[in-house]
Design a protein around this motif. Sequence first.
Motif, PDB file in Angstrom:
ATOM      1  N   GLN A 215       1.925 -14.472 -13.040  1.00 29.62           N
ATOM      2  CA  GLN A 215       1.396 -13.116 -13.167  1.00 29.62           C
ATOM      3  C   GLN A 215       2.325 -12.243 -14.012  1.00 29.62           C
ATOM      4  O   GLN A 215       1.878 -11.436 -14.839  1.00 29.62           O
ATOM      5  N   VAL A 216       3.624 -12.405 -13.796  1.00 23.69           N
ATOM      6  CA  VAL A 216       4.583 -11.631 -14.589  1.00 23.69           C
ATOM      7  C   VAL A 216       4.483 -12.014 -16.063  1.00 23.69           C
ATOM      8  O   VAL A 216       4.452 -11.152 -16.966  1.00 23.69           O
ATOM      9  N   THR A 217       4.439 -13.308 -16.319  1.00 25.35           N
ATOM     10  CA  THR A 217       4.324 -13.780 -17.704  1.00 25.35           C
ATOM     11  C   THR A 217       3.057 -13.251 -18.348  1.00 25.35           C
ATOM     12  O   THR A 217       3.055 -12.837 -19.525  1.00 25.35           O
ATOM     13  N   ARG A 218       1.947 -13.239 -17.589  1.00 25.46           N
ATOM     14  CA  ARG A 218       0.674 -12.741 -18.141  1.00 25.46           C
ATOM     15  C   ARG A 218       0.784 -11.258 -18.498  1.00 25.46           C
ATOM     16  O   ARG A 218       0.268 -10.788 -19.523  1.00 25.46           O
ATOM     17  N   GLY A 219       1.447 -10.493 -17.628  1.00 25.84           N
ATOM     18  CA  GLY A 219       1.604  -9.059 -17.918  1.00 25.84           C
ATOM     19  C   GLY A 219       2.373  -8.810 -19.200  1.00 25.84           C
ATOM     20  O   GLY A 219       1.991  -7.963 -20.030  1.00 25.84           O
ATOM     21  N   PHE A 220       3.484  -9.517 -19.369  1.00 19.81           N
ATOM     22  CA  PHE A 220       4.270  -9.335 -20.599  1.00 19.81           C
ATOM     23  C   PHE A 220       3.501  -9.785 -21.832  1.00 19.81           C
ATOM     24  O   PHE A 220       3.604  -9.170 -22.906  1.00 19.81           O
ATOM     25  N   LEU A 221       2.732 -10.868 -21.710  1.00 21.71           N
ATOM     26  CA  LEU A 221       1.936 -11.313 -22.853  1.00 21.71           C
ATOM     27  C   LEU A 221       0.887 -10.282 -23.226  1.00 21.71           C
ATOM     28  O   LEU A 221       0.578 -10.081 -24.417  1.00 21.71           O
ATOM     29  N   GLN A 222       0.278  -9.621 -22.228  1.00 20.27           N
ATOM     30  CA  GLN A 222      -0.693  -8.564 -22.549  1.00 20.27           C
ATOM     31  C   GLN A 222      -0.021  -7.414 -23.315  1.00 20.27           C
ATOM     32  O   GLN A 222      -0.592  -6.855 -24.262  1.00 20.27           O
ATOM     33  N   LEU A 223       1.187  -7.030 -22.871  1.00 19.71           N
ATOM     34  CA  LEU A 223       1.907  -5.971 -23.574  1.00 19.71           C
ATOM     35  C   LEU A 223       2.232  -6.380 -25.002  1.00 19.71           C
ATOM     36  O   LEU A 223       2.089  -5.592 -25.957  1.00 19.71           O
ATOM     37  N   LEU A 224       2.677  -7.632 -25.184  1.00 27.46           N
ATOM     38  CA  LEU A 224       2.966  -8.107 -26.532  1.00 27.46           C
ATOM     39  C   LEU A 224       1.701  -8.138 -27.386  1.00 27.46           C
ATOM     40  O   LEU A 224       1.740  -7.874 -28.593  1.00 27.46           O
ATOM     41  N   GLY A 225       0.571  -8.483 -26.735  1.00 28.48           N
ATOM     42  CA  GLY A 225      -0.669  -8.545 -27.491  1.00 28.48           C
ATOM     43  C   GLY A 225      -1.095  -7.198 -28.026  1.00 28.48           C
ATOM     44  O   GLY A 225      -1.681  -7.091 -29.112  1.00 28.48           O
ATOM     45  N   GLU A 226      -0.806  -6.129 -27.300  1.00 28.40           N
ATOM     46  CA  GLU A 226      -1.187  -4.796 -27.764  1.00 28.40           C
ATOM     47  C   GLU A 226      -0.351  -4.371 -28.967  1.00 28.40           C
ATOM     48  O   GLU A 226      -0.788  -3.575 -29.804  1.00 28.40           O
ATOM     49  N   ARG A 227       0.889  -4.876 -29.068  1.00 32.96           N
ATOM     50  CA  ARG A 227       1.779  -4.470 -30.151  1.00 32.96           C
ATOM     51  C   ARG A 227       1.816  -5.472 -31.303  1.00 32.96           C
ATOM     52  O   ARG A 227       2.487  -5.239 -32.299  1.00 32.96           O
TER      53      ARG A 227
ATOM     54  N   ALA B 285      -4.378 -21.853 -15.401  1.00 34.22           N
ATOM     55  CA  ALA B 285      -3.352 -22.294 -14.462  1.00 34.22           C
ATOM     56  C   ALA B 285      -3.434 -21.514 -13.158  1.00 34.22           C
ATOM     57  O   ALA B 285      -3.261 -22.063 -12.057  1.00 34.22           O
ATOM     58  N   SER B 286      -3.722 -20.224 -13.257  1.00 29.26           N
ATOM     59  CA  SER B 286      -3.868 -19.408 -12.050  1.00 29.26           C
ATOM     60  C   SER B 286      -5.055 -19.881 -11.215  1.00 29.26           C
ATOM     61  O   SER B 286      -5.003 -19.890  -9.981  1.00 29.26           O
ATOM     62  N   GLY B 287      -6.139 -20.270 -11.925  1.00 27.59           N
ATOM     63  CA  GLY B 287      -7.301 -20.799 -11.185  1.00 27.59           C
ATOM     64  C   GLY B 287      -6.970 -22.077 -10.439  1.00 27.59           C
ATOM     65  O   GLY B 287      -7.423 -22.303  -9.306  1.00 27.59           O
ATOM     66  N   ILE B 288      -6.159 -22.940 -11.080  1.00 33.48           N
ATOM     67  CA  ILE B 288      -5.752 -24.189 -10.415  1.00 33.48           C
ATOM     68  C   ILE B 288      -4.915 -23.880  -9.181  1.00 33.48           C
ATOM     69  O   ILE B 288      -5.083 -24.486  -8.117  1.00 33.48           O
ATOM     70  N   ILE B 289      -4.012 -22.896  -9.304  1.00 33.10           N
ATOM     71  CA  ILE B 289      -3.198 -22.507  -8.154  1.00 33.10           C
ATOM     72  C   ILE B 289      -4.089 -21.972  -7.037  1.00 33.10           C
ATOM     73  O   ILE B 289      -3.873 -22.250  -5.850  1.00 33.10           O
ATOM     74  N   THR B 290      -5.113 -21.191  -7.411  1.00 32.45           N
ATOM     75  CA  THR B 290      -6.039 -20.672  -6.404  1.00 32.45           C
ATOM     76  C   THR B 290      -6.756 -21.814  -5.678  1.00 32.45           C
ATOM     77  O   THR B 290      -6.932 -21.789  -4.459  1.00 32.45           O
ATOM     78  N   ASP B 291      -7.143 -22.826  -6.474  1.00 31.69           N
ATOM     79  CA  ASP B 291      -7.787 -23.989  -5.844  1.00 31.69           C
ATOM     80  C   ASP B 291      -6.830 -24.698  -4.894  1.00 31.69           C
ATOM     81  O   ASP B 291      -7.218 -25.149  -3.809  1.00 31.69           O
TER      82      ASP B 291
ATOM     83  N   SER C 234       3.555 -25.128  -0.208  1.00 30.92           N
ATOM     84  CA  SER C 234       4.966 -24.845  -0.478  1.00 30.92           C
ATOM     85  C   SER C 234       5.226 -24.331  -1.889  1.00 30.92           C
ATOM     86  O   SER C 234       6.201 -23.617  -2.128  1.00 30.92           O
ATOM     87  N   VAL C 235       4.365 -24.694  -2.853  1.00 28.35           N
ATOM     88  CA  VAL C 235       4.650 -24.399  -4.258  1.00 28.35           C
ATOM     89  C   VAL C 235       3.759 -23.297  -4.828  1.00 28.35           C
ATOM     90  O   VAL C 235       4.203 -22.506  -5.683  1.00 28.35           O
ATOM     91  N   ALA C 236       2.509 -23.210  -4.368  1.00 25.55           N
ATOM     92  CA  ALA C 236       1.519 -22.356  -5.038  1.00 25.55           C
ATOM     93  C   ALA C 236       1.966 -20.899  -5.115  1.00 25.55           C
ATOM     94  O   ALA C 236       1.865 -20.259  -6.173  1.00 25.55           O
ATOM     95  N   HIS C 237       2.462 -20.348  -3.986  1.00 23.34           N
ATOM     96  CA  HIS C 237       2.864 -18.937  -4.002  1.00 23.34           C
ATOM     97  C   HIS C 237       4.024 -18.695  -4.969  1.00 23.34           C
ATOM     98  O   HIS C 237       4.056 -17.688  -5.679  1.00 23.34           O
ATOM     99  N   GLU C 238       4.961 -19.644  -4.987  1.00 21.63           N
ATOM    100  CA  GLU C 238       6.128 -19.472  -5.856  1.00 21.63           C
ATOM    101  C   GLU C 238       5.757 -19.572  -7.328  1.00 21.63           C
ATOM    102  O   GLU C 238       6.364 -18.915  -8.181  1.00 21.63           O
ATOM    103  N   VAL C 239       4.743 -20.353  -7.652  1.00 21.75           N
ATOM    104  CA  VAL C 239       4.337 -20.522  -9.047  1.00 21.75           C
ATOM    105  C   VAL C 239       3.471 -19.360  -9.508  1.00 21.75           C
ATOM    106  O   VAL C 239       3.543 -18.911 -10.660  1.00 21.75           O
TER     107      VAL C 239
END
Length: 652
Positions: free
Chosen positions: A456-468, A487-493, A446-451
């Motif tokens: 993933q969105v947060t990771r994408g924005f952090l990568q963009l911030l990291g480049e700048r 955290a993503s690995g835990i969700i995968t598990d 019930s929770v894994a997909h929503e989390v």
Amino acid sequence: MLKVDGKLMPDRLQGVFMRTLPKRLAILIGILAVVFLCVDAYPRSGSEAETAEVGEWQFLWDPGHSNAVTDTPPEQVLHASNWTSMNEHTMPPARPRGAALAWVRIDIPQLGWPIPAVLVEKSSGRDVVAYTEYRKLFESDRKYRYTMNELLLPLRAEDAGGSLYIRMQIAEEGAGIVQHIAFGSFYELLTVYLTRDMLDIMLGGSFVLIGLVMLVCAIFLNRNYLKPWMSLVFVILSIGLLVVSYSPFLFTLYPAYGGILQRLFDVALFALLPSFLYFFQTIFGKGPRNIVFYLGRFQLAYSAFCLLLLLLNVLTEERYFSLYYLLTTTVLGVLMLVELLTMLGCSVLYSLQRNKDALIFNGGLAIFAGVGILELVLYYASKEQYDLYWWKWGMVAFVISLIVVLGRRFVETHNQVLEYSKELEMFNNELQRAEKMEIISELAASVAHEVRNPLQVTRGFLQLLGERSAVSEKAYIGMALEELDRASGIITDFLTFAKPGAENIKTLSVSEEFRHIEGVMTPLASIHHGRILLELEPDLYVRGNSSKFKQAFINMIKNSIEALPAEEGVINVRASKENGSIVIRIRDNGMGIGPEELKRLGEPYFSNKTKGTGLGLMVTFRIVESMQGTLEFDSEKGAGTEATVRFPEASE
């Protein structure tokens, strides 16, 4: 639970109580039997050289037909010329019409002892009177039908060369009117007399004491043990009363209570047979076609009938004694033979089925039944003149076997209770584990997909911030990205646990799968100074999802690598075929874990690692279960850990 002094006894102590008490009783009876046998044998061998035995005597039917007791033998007896020579094996002459009394004359040898005496170990008759030519030595006036007498009569020096006259009332003629006559020192014969008969009293009294002790112990027993225990109590008490009341010692010492002793013997005999059959039934069952059950019911009814006959016999003052004797002695003796042979046959059948209790019971019953049947045959063959003696020692052997069988049954029952308790605890743990897994599975689904999506969105924005970002800030953004990946690995598990991949099921070659796993895990093993050794039999196949199979064993091998010692470590992976199953064993020489930690492997959030969540091994368990397999761990501190996985074998 047992109560002692008002407090509950722990199960462990109760088990010790159940196991040791029957064994102690058996040991006690065995020791008593050995002591009694030694005591019984000693006086006979020690006194034979100092006594003079008489093998022949004379017999005479009373010519006067008088029941009067005088101070000396009647003149017609002293001067009778028609005395008949006899020994213990010859029959007396035909009884004259109306004659009820008989005389036995024994020649007295030279008396070379300071205090001479004569011992007549058995004289079969009632109202016994003993004389010399000029005085009366002994008189017994019994109001009950007990014909066995044992006489120890002191003599005087002037009696030498004379005769001893014994008058008795004989109901039925037969061999052995008088048996085992010996002259000797009074104290030597007294030792024989007391030891021989006191042996029966001591042996019977010991049985009664043991039965009473067991009766008291029954108060502390669980109801499940009560039926066989109480039936054995009645068997032992009955045997003790039979031995005590059969001995002529009490009849001679306390003649006024002879009637009570005789009836006590009958009651004990009536109680023994149904108790014996019921004990057999509680231990081994009802027998083929319920024959033991029906015999027990019939014997219980017949014993009740015999008790009623005993009451009527007492109330009528033995007016119909011949009928009472026929039904309670002759018929009951035949029933005893039939029942003993039946139980012996049933125990033989159980013994052939490799029942250890039946073997022990069969041994004791064979000794008792063999001795009892032989003595009963001799008793009836001698027209009831045979002196039953060895049956009580057969009883000792048999009672010991009964106690051992009952003790084994108690131990077996107690072990079954412990086994059921362990299984119940195991089922309870499995149920709790299943409930935990179900909760986590529902939570993950019930929770894994929503989390995952916000991550993933947060990771994408952090990568963009990291480049700048500046160089000094990139280290922090890198750490944030690592934690997001974790955290993503835990969700995968979680997702894997919720649905361990039942799709894409196909036949997998164990050797090929492990070649891929070896290629993936060898670099990690090298970093930890370890090696992976594969020992795989060819042509091993299982059914499952290839990616999930790899994931499960990568998790286990990764755990083994992380547990390797600082020096060179080795991880052995062996796969083989055993009894139609594919068995895969992964063993390392790492630090190992303790028994308490071993029990918790696979629980969520349990891990020995600093940053471990325990979800990896939990997912591994779930994957193995989805492939119809089992996973077990064996470990010891400092000796490494071994994981054993069993899968059903699949065809190529």
